[in-house]
Write a protein that holds these residues in place. Structure first.
Motif, short mmCIF file in Angstrom:
data_model
loop_
_atom_site.label_atom_id
_atom_site.label_comp_id
_atom_site.label_asym_id
_atom_site.label_seq_id
_atom_site.Cartn_x
_atom_site.Cartn_y
_atom_site.Cartn_z
N THR A 213 -59.48 -65.98 -52.11
CA THR A 213 -60.26 -64.81 -52.49
C THR A 213 -59.63 -63.54 -51.92
OG1 THR A 213 -61.71 -64.89 -50.54
CG2 THR A 213 -62.33 -66.23 -52.45
N SER A 214 -60.15 -62.40 -52.35
CA SER A 214 -59.56 -61.11 -51.98
C SER A 214 -59.53 -60.87 -50.47
CB SER A 214 -60.34 -59.97 -52.66
OG SER A 214 -60.28 -60.09 -54.07
N PHE A 215 -60.62 -61.20 -49.80
CA PHE A 215 -60.71 -60.91 -48.37
C PHE A 215 -60.96 -62.15 -47.52
CE2 PHE A 215 -62.13 -57.11 -50.69
CZ PHE A 215 -61.18 -56.19 -50.23
N GLY A 216 -60.72 -63.32 -48.09
CA GLY A 216 -61.00 -64.55 -47.38
C GLY A 216 -60.22 -64.69 -46.08
N ALA A 217 -58.92 -64.37 -46.12
CA ALA A 217 -58.10 -64.50 -44.92
C ALA A 217 -58.60 -63.58 -43.82
CB ALA A 217 -56.63 -64.21 -45.25
N ALA A 218 -59.02 -62.38 -44.20
CA ALA A 218 -59.52 -61.42 -43.21
C ALA A 218 -60.82 -61.92 -42.58
CB ALA A 218 -59.74 -60.06 -43.86
N VAL A 219 -61.67 -62.55 -43.39
CA VAL A 219 -62.93 -63.08 -42.87
C VAL A 219 -62.67 -64.20 -41.88
CG1 VAL A 219 -65.02 -64.36 -43.48
CG2 VAL A 219 -64.29 -62.40 -44.87
N VAL A 220 -61.80 -65.13 -42.25
CA VAL A 220 -61.49 -66.25 -41.37
C VAL A 220 -60.85 -65.75 -40.08
CG1 VAL A 220 -60.15 -68.37 -41.09
CG2 VAL A 220 -61.28 -67.89 -43.26
N GLU A 247 -54.53 -71.98 -36.37
CA GLU A 247 -54.12 -71.15 -37.51
C GLU A 247 -53.53 -72.01 -38.62
OE1 GLU A 247 -52.96 -66.91 -35.33
OE2 GLU A 247 -51.42 -68.45 -35.63
N GLY A 248 -52.81 -73.06 -38.23
CA GLY A 248 -52.24 -73.96 -39.23
C GLY A 248 -53.29 -74.66 -40.07
N LEU A 249 -54.49 -74.80 -39.51
CA LEU A 249 -55.59 -75.42 -40.25
C LEU A 249 -56.41 -74.39 -41.01
CD1 LEU A 249 -57.43 -77.92 -40.85
CD2 LEU A 249 -58.71 -77.28 -38.80
N LEU A 251 -55.78 -71.12 -41.68
CA LEU A 251 -55.12 -70.08 -42.47
C LEU A 251 -54.07 -70.67 -43.42
CD1 LEU A 251 -54.76 -67.34 -39.72
CD2 LEU A 251 -56.37 -67.37 -41.63
N ASP A 252 -54.25 -71.94 -43.77
CA ASP A 252 -53.36 -72.62 -44.70
C ASP A 252 -53.96 -72.55 -46.11
OD1 ASP A 252 -51.77 -74.29 -46.20
OD2 ASP A 252 -52.19 -76.11 -45.02
N ARG A 253 -53.30 -71.85 -46.99
CA ARG A 253 -53.83 -71.64 -48.34
C ARG A 253 -53.88 -72.92 -49.16
NH1 ARG A 253 -54.50 -66.46 -49.98
NH2 ARG A 253 -53.76 -64.85 -48.54
N ASN A 254 -53.22 -73.95 -48.70
CA ASN A 254 -53.26 -75.24 -49.41
C ASN A 254 -54.25 -76.21 -48.79
OD1 ASN A 254 -51.11 -74.57 -51.26
ND2 ASN A 254 -49.66 -74.86 -49.58
N SER A 255 -54.96 -75.76 -47.77
CA SER A 255 -55.86 -76.66 -47.05
C SER A 255 -57.11 -76.95 -47.86
CB SER A 255 -56.26 -76.03 -45.71
OG SER A 255 -57.23 -76.82 -45.06
N THR A 256 -57.54 -78.20 -47.81
CA THR A 256 -58.81 -78.59 -48.42
C THR A 256 -59.86 -78.86 -47.35
OG1 THR A 256 -58.14 -80.92 -48.46
CG2 THR A 256 -57.66 -79.60 -50.42
N TRP A 257 -59.58 -78.45 -46.11
CA TRP A 257 -60.48 -78.73 -45.00
C TRP A 257 -61.81 -78.02 -45.16
CZ3 TRP A 257 -63.16 -76.04 -41.21
CH2 TRP A 257 -63.65 -76.81 -40.13
N THR A 258 -62.86 -78.73 -44.81
CA THR A 258 -64.19 -78.14 -44.74
C THR A 258 -64.91 -78.75 -43.55
OG1 THR A 258 -66.20 -77.62 -45.97
CG2 THR A 258 -65.33 -79.83 -46.23
N SER A 259 -65.92 -78.08 -43.07
CA SER A 259 -66.61 -78.55 -41.87
C SER A 259 -67.62 -79.64 -42.21
CB SER A 259 -67.34 -77.38 -41.20
OG SER A 259 -68.34 -76.86 -42.05
#
Length: 311
Positions: A213-220, A247-249, A251-259
């Protein structure tokens, strides 16, 4: 006792059932403490674990609270944080003067509570990195291949018990780490989980979807920085290696991780670990006068969900 430790596992839910099965595979003497209503079913059906690291299926030792005796050297506590009070009361009859509790719970708040109830000399530390789910048919499903368990003594009084437990669990599939600074490891996991759970629960999306998303990285990044500030003020500043790993978990744009908390929300859970994972981080931030607007927004969101579930 096969390996010198008599181990009690509280419950046979996803986490307790999974690690209980691994301990059995490693040759440990394991007993599961289960609720009376599930005791007969558990005894009849046994325990089933589906995992890419190896399945488990078979009968196990299970007892109810009326069968407890003060004969267990180690109690593996793998409940949810919101069940901690009941769990603490349930395990007390199983403990003798040398018994050690090994919690696999999220956050630092549960350790504060256990220390106050049993004393720090009786409470070791454990951080598990794994995705496990209890299915409707009572099978425990281990998703992906990650299973990393970090354990350590929090007092010289239980070093021997934890060392012996480590020698057992290291014989089971998965990555096992024995550390001499488990409190720092607990903070590292909490920082990751508090930031990650706040982001994924707020956005109802996995990390990759958020970062797209547009600001997702900034939010995380904001959520992560807020948690880092609290850790630093609490004298548990994360080093460069720990920060890079998180950060590797997150801020990884290919990550499918969820809590796991988002998975609980998606399943319609009536209780979630709001306070242990996010609320306590906010509380500690306020005690240091640290501004954490992102975490406060996530906390309000989670509290609103809990309120809706109580209606």
């Amino acid at each position: 006792m096969k390996n010198g430790l008599n181990i009690l596992v509280l419950g046979a839910g996803a986490m307790g059932g999974y690690y209980g099965s691994r301990l059995i595979q490693a040759g440990a003497d394991v007993t599961f403490l289960v609720r009376p209503g599930k005791l007969s079913t558990f005894r009849d059906a046994g325990l089933r674990v589906s995992s890419s690291l190896g399945d488990f299926s078979g009968p196990v030792n299970a007892i109810g609270s009326d069968g407890l005796r003060p004969e267990y050297d180690l109690v593996l506590l793998a409940c949810k944080a919101y069940d901690l009070k009941k769990a603490s009361e349930a395990i007390r009859p199983a403990m003798h003067s040398g018994s050690v509790i090994l919690p696999l719970l999220n956050g630092i708040w549960p350790y504060d509570q256990l220390d106050s109830l049993f004393g720090k000399d009786r409470v070791a530390g454990g951080a598990s990195y794994i995705a496990v789910t209890s299915l409707p048919d009572l099978t425990i499903e281990h998703s992906a291949t990650n299973d990393r368990l970090v354990i350590g003594a929090r007092s010289n009084c239980h070093v021997d018990v934890i060392n012996r437990f480590y020698e057992i669990i290291r014989g089971a599939p998965g990555v096992r780490v024995l550390t001499d600074d488990i409190d720092q490891q607990l903070w590292q996991k909490w920082v990751m989980l508090s930031a990650g759970a706040s982001a994924t629960c707020l956005m109802r999306a996995n990390i990759g979807e958020i970062l797209a998303t547009s600001f997702g990285a900034a939010v995380v990044r904001q959520l992560f920085d807020e948690c880092l500030d609290v850790a630093a003020e609490s004298r548990h500043q994360l080093d460069g290696g720990a920060i890079a790993a998180i950060e590797g978990l997150l801020l990884d744009r290919n990550s499918t991780w969820t809590s796991s908390m988002l998975r609980d929300i998606r399943s319609g859970a009536t209780k979630i670990e709001t306070h242990a994972i996010v609320g306590d981080m906010v509380k500690r931030a306020e005690s240091f006068s640290i501004e954490v607007p992102g975490l406060k927004m996530a906390l309000a969101h989670l509290e609103a969900y809990e309120a809706q579930q109580r209606l």
